[in-house]
Design a protein around this motif. Structure first.
Motif, PDB file in Angstrom:
ATOM      1  N   ASN A  59      20.719  10.331 -12.610  1.00 39.94           N
ATOM      2  CA  ASN A  59      20.523  10.940 -13.931  1.00 39.94           C
ATOM      3  C   ASN A  59      19.147  10.588 -14.511  1.00 39.94           C
ATOM      4  N   CYS A  60      18.125  10.842 -13.693  1.00 38.98           N
ATOM      5  CA  CYS A  60      16.769  10.528 -14.150  1.00 38.98           C
ATOM      6  C   CYS A  60      15.772  11.521 -13.573  1.00 38.98           C
ATOM      7  N   GLU A  61      14.594  11.550 -14.179  1.00 40.80           N
ATOM      8  CA  GLU A  61      13.506  12.342 -13.630  1.00 40.80           C
ATOM      9  C   GLU A  61      13.062  11.658 -12.342  1.00 40.80           C
ATOM     10  N   ALA A  62      12.970  12.410 -11.247  1.00 39.12           N
ATOM     11  CA  ALA A  62      12.854  11.804  -9.931  1.00 39.12           C
ATOM     12  C   ALA A  62      11.517  11.119  -9.694  1.00 39.12           C
ATOM     13  N   THR A  63      10.408  11.677 -10.178  1.00 39.17           N
ATOM     14  CA  THR A  63       9.104  11.111  -9.860  1.00 39.17           C
ATOM     15  C   THR A  63       8.755   9.932 -10.750  1.00 39.17           C
ATOM     16  N   GLN A  64       9.095  10.021 -12.042  1.00 39.27           N
ATOM     17  CA  GLN A  64       8.761   8.956 -12.981  1.00 39.27           C
ATOM     18  C   GLN A  64       9.911   7.982 -13.217  1.00 39.27           C
ATOM     19  N   GLN A  65      11.099   8.322 -12.688  1.00 41.08           N
ATOM     20  CA  GLN A  65      12.294   7.490 -12.878  1.00 41.08           C
ATOM     21  C   GLN A  65      12.646   7.331 -14.355  1.00 41.08           C
ATOM     22  N   THR A  66      12.372   8.361 -15.147  1.00 44.09           N
ATOM     23  CA  THR A  66      12.706   8.341 -16.572  1.00 44.09           C
ATOM     24  C   THR A  66      14.153   8.751 -16.764  1.00 44.09           C
ATOM     25  N   VAL A 105       0.839  -1.201   0.000  1.00 44.12           N
ATOM     26  CA  VAL A 105       0.000   0.000   0.000  1.00 44.12           C
ATOM     27  C   VAL A 105       0.873   1.250   0.000  1.00 44.12           C
ATOM     28  N   ASN A 106       1.901   1.248   0.829  1.00 47.71           N
ATOM     29  CA  ASN A 106       2.786   2.413   0.892  1.00 47.71           C
ATOM     30  C   ASN A 106       3.489   2.650  -0.441  1.00 47.71           C
ATOM     31  N   GLU A 107       3.946   1.568  -1.059  1.00 50.29           N
ATOM     32  CA  GLU A 107       4.636   1.695  -2.352  1.00 50.29           C
ATOM     33  C   GLU A 107       3.694   2.236  -3.421  1.00 50.29           C
ATOM     34  N   ARG A 108       2.460   1.728  -3.468  1.00 53.32           N
ATOM     35  CA  ARG A 108       1.499   2.202  -4.460  1.00 53.32           C
ATOM     36  C   ARG A 108       1.103   3.655  -4.182  1.00 53.32           C
ATOM     37  N   THR A 109       0.990   4.017  -2.917  1.00 52.42           N
ATOM     38  CA  THR A 109       0.636   5.394  -2.562  1.00 52.42           C
ATOM     39  C   THR A 109       1.706   6.367  -3.042  1.00 52.42           C
ATOM     40  N   LEU A 110       2.960   6.030  -2.783  1.00 56.22           N
ATOM     41  CA  LEU A 110       4.054   6.909  -3.218  1.00 56.22           C
ATOM     42  C   LEU A 110       4.138   6.969  -4.739  1.00 56.22           C
ATOM     43  N   ALA A 111       3.868   5.852  -5.400  1.00 56.40           N
ATOM     44  CA  ALA A 111       3.895   5.844  -6.859  1.00 56.40           C
ATOM     45  C   ALA A 111       2.820   6.773  -7.414  1.00 56.40           C
ATOM     46  N   LEU A 112       1.641   6.753  -6.802  1.00 55.14           N
ATOM     47  CA  LEU A 112       0.569   7.642  -7.231  1.00 55.14           C
ATOM     48  C   LEU A 112       0.955   9.098  -7.032  1.00 55.14           C
ATOM     49  N   LEU A 113       1.538   9.388  -5.880  1.00 55.95           N
ATOM     50  CA  LEU A 113       1.938  10.766  -5.597  1.00 55.95           C
ATOM     51  C   LEU A 113       3.041  11.227  -6.545  1.00 55.95           C
ATOM     52  N   ASP A 147      -4.200  10.181   5.521  1.00 61.85           N
ATOM     53  CA  ASP A 147      -4.889   8.973   5.984  1.00 61.85           C
ATOM     54  C   ASP A 147      -5.973   8.544   4.990  1.00 61.85           C
ATOM     55  N   ASP A 148      -6.716   9.525   4.487  1.00 64.98           N
ATOM     56  CA  ASP A 148      -7.756   9.197   3.503  1.00 64.98           C
ATOM     57  C   ASP A 148      -7.141   8.602   2.240  1.00 64.98           C
ATOM     58  N   LEU A 149      -6.009   9.147   1.828  1.00 66.98           N
ATOM     59  CA  LEU A 149      -5.342   8.640   0.625  1.00 66.98           C
ATOM     60  C   LEU A 149      -4.911   7.191   0.819  1.00 66.98           C
ATOM     61  N   ILE A 150      -4.292   6.898   1.951  1.00 69.03           N
ATOM     62  CA  ILE A 150      -3.820   5.538   2.214  1.00 69.03           C
ATOM     63  C   ILE A 150      -4.988   4.562   2.277  1.00 69.03           C
ATOM     64  N   LYS A 151      -6.080   4.972   2.917  1.00 67.55           N
ATOM     65  CA  LYS A 151      -7.272   4.116   2.978  1.00 67.55           C
ATOM     66  C   LYS A 151      -7.841   3.876   1.582  1.00 67.55           C
ATOM     67  N   ASN A 152      -7.852   4.927   0.764  1.00 70.01           N
ATOM     68  CA  ASN A 152      -8.375   4.816  -0.592  1.00 70.01           C
ATOM     69  C   ASN A 152      -7.531   3.866  -1.423  1.00 70.01           C
ATOM     70  N   VAL A 153      -6.218   3.992  -1.311  1.00 71.94           N
ATOM     71  CA  VAL A 153      -5.313   3.122  -2.065  1.00 71.94           C
ATOM     72  C   VAL A 153      -5.472   1.681  -1.607  1.00 71.94           C
ATOM     73  N   ARG A 154      -5.570   1.472  -0.302  1.00 67.59           N
ATOM     74  CA  ARG A 154      -5.753   0.105   0.204  1.00 67.59           C
ATOM     75  C   ARG A 154      -7.054  -0.503  -0.320  1.00 67.59           C
ATOM     76  N   ALA A 155      -8.132   0.265  -0.268  1.00 69.15           N
ATOM     77  CA  ALA A 155      -9.418  -0.247  -0.741  1.00 69.15           C
ATOM     78  C   ALA A 155      -9.334  -0.626  -2.214  1.00 69.15           C
ATOM     79  N   MET A 156      -8.670   0.205  -3.005  1.00 68.04           N
ATOM     80  CA  MET A 156      -8.518  -0.090  -4.428  1.00 68.04           C
ATOM     81  C   MET A 156      -7.711  -1.364  -4.635  1.00 68.04           C
ATOM     82  N   MET A 157      -6.612  -1.510  -3.901  1.00 69.53           N
ATOM     83  CA  MET A 157      -5.760  -2.683  -4.056  1.00 69.53           C
ATOM     84  C   MET A 157      -6.468  -3.946  -3.586  1.00 69.53           C
ATOM     85  N   THR A 164       8.527  10.778   1.145  1.00 72.93           N
ATOM     86  CA  THR A 164       8.192   9.586   1.923  1.00 72.93           C
ATOM     87  C   THR A 164       6.832   9.820   2.581  1.00 72.93           C
ATOM     88  N   LEU A 165       6.238   8.759   3.095  1.00 76.39           N
ATOM     89  CA  LEU A 165       4.979   8.930   3.803  1.00 76.39           C
ATOM     90  C   LEU A 165       5.180   9.679   5.110  1.00 76.39           C
TER      91      LEU A 165
END
Length: 400
Positions: free
Chosen positions: A138-145, A80-88, A221-231, A199-200
């Motif tokens: 040597n990459c874009e930090a959020t997308q790792q491009t 859940v934490n990994e998916r949340t950070l990826a979304l952000l 907290d709402d974001l983490i709950k939302n991501v968990r529910a989706m997963m 980081t979270l």
């Protein structure tokens, strides 16, 4: 009973997705050019009388069958934490700005605007604003491009608020812009800030609200709950689909089913015509379309026949179970069944009439007959799943 209809709605568009595809203009729809209309002139499959008690020569004992599904269906906090950070990261959320130094160091994330120059002229596609760069990687930090080698070298040692540059040679083969292949270029950077990795722990409610205001999520907290529910929903869907697949495979492997030749030919012709209508342009023939996609009609028909054989066996088996169990159409649930299809996102199937027309090849009575058979077969599938003994093993082969 609520569980049954949930299972029914889940599997109805996947378990029997190839049922009742139309076959051209014989029943009043517009004609579509293709081999199916030219070579098949028999009854539609919906108009054939199929005695399931005769076609299902042997029916496996379907109550209390043992099946095993393999997968990881539990959602962990780390996932859940990994998916949340990826979304952000996808939304461009940054960590807090660094305040203890203003000179770019190894490991820093640097916010920049940049422009690329070739022969002292800015080139197309070489500029961007508010880009967060991971200098060390040597990459874009959020997308790792990743960037071209040397792109971020000039940032090391630069100060916030200053300009710096990197000289970069493009690869000898660079299809995105052949004019730059093998050429020396210069990227000029405006250094706007240095940031910590997100980081979270350093994520704030304000950052969540700013990034996800369009979704109504305002706190971490709402974001983490939302991501968990989706997963968890995705995991449950995956588990259910794996169960469906194993139950269907078991029933086919342990039953004996005969498909009448004329019925198979009708279904093949119907599916071919439906494929033509859905994929082939008005100025193309089916053969031209398939050639452009590196296949032939003969090979495609072999693939369709193989898929349809399994599909029809499932329909016959579970249709027969529906007969034996005395399953009948529940109008409220059937209405939900139709509503589920109309809300599935297909812009051409937004009314009950359109659905019957589509599944009946322009003959709405055929379409209604086909869909009611589909409903009952899916209800029987749900019945078998409810009564099955399902063992869940983790993907590493250890039992859950």
């Amino acid at each position: 009973m609520k569980k049954r209809i949930i299972a029914l709605l889940l599997c109805m568009t996947t378990a029997f997705s190839m049922v009742a595809c139309g076959s051209g203009s014989k029943n009043g729809t517009e004609s579509t050019e293709g081999v199916a209309q030219e070579t098949y002139n028999g009854k539609s499959s919906a108009q054939m009388d199929i005695d399931l008690s005769k076609q299902v020569k042997k029916l496996a004992d379907y109550k209390g069958i043992d099946v095993t599904i393999t997968g990881n269906y539990d959602v962990t906090d780390d996932q859940v934490n990994e998916r949340t950070l990826a979304l952000l990261n996808y939304r461009g959320v940054k960590g807090p700005e660094v305040t203890d130094h203003d000179t770019v160091q190894d490991g820093d994330l640097v916010l920049v605007d940049f422009t690329g120059y070739h022969n002292d002229e800015a080139f197309e596609g070489g500029a961007a604003t508010d880009v967060l760069i991971d200098v060390s990687n040597n990459c874009e930090a959020t997308q790792q491009t990743g960037y071209i080698d040397g792109f971020s070298d000039g940032l090391l040692g630069a100060k916030v608020g200053e300009e710096t540059s990197s000289d970069v040679r493009f690869p000898d083969e660079y299809p995105n812009n052949p004019d730059l292949a093998g050429e020396m270029t210069t990227f000029k950077f405006n250094v706007k800030g240095i940031y910590e990795p997100l980081t979270l722990d350093n994520l704030t409610d304000d950052a969540v609200k700013d990034a996800l205001s369009d979704s109504g999520i305002e706190t971490k907290d709402d974001l983490i709950k939302n991501v968990r529910a989706m997963m968890e929903q995705q995991a449950a869907s995956s588990k259910s689909q794996d169960t469906i697949n194993e139950v269907q495979n078991y029933m086919i492997d342990n039953s004996t089913v005969e498909i009448p030749d004329d019925y198979m030919e009708a279904r093949l012709a119907e599916y071919q015509a439906q494929f033509t209508r859905d994929n082939v342009g008005e100025t193309q023939t089916l053969e031209e379309y398939l050639t452009a996609n590196n296949t032939t009609l003969e090979d495609q028909q072999k693939n369709w026949r193989t898929s349809l054989e399994k599909q029809i066996k499932n329909e016959f088996i579970f249709g027969r179970i529906a007969e034996l169990e005395g399953l009948e159409i529940d109008q409220d649930k059937y209405d939900q069944f139709i509503s589920y299809i109309t809300s599935s996102g297909n812009s051409q199937l937004t009314t009950e009439e359109a659905i019957y027309d589509y599944y009946g090849n322009g003959n709405k009575k055929d379409g209604e007959k086909n869909l009611k058979a589909l409903y009952l077969a899916n209800d029987a599938l749900s019945f078998v799943i409810e009564n099955a003994n399902v063992t869940v093993k983790a993907a590493d082969s250890t039992e859950n």
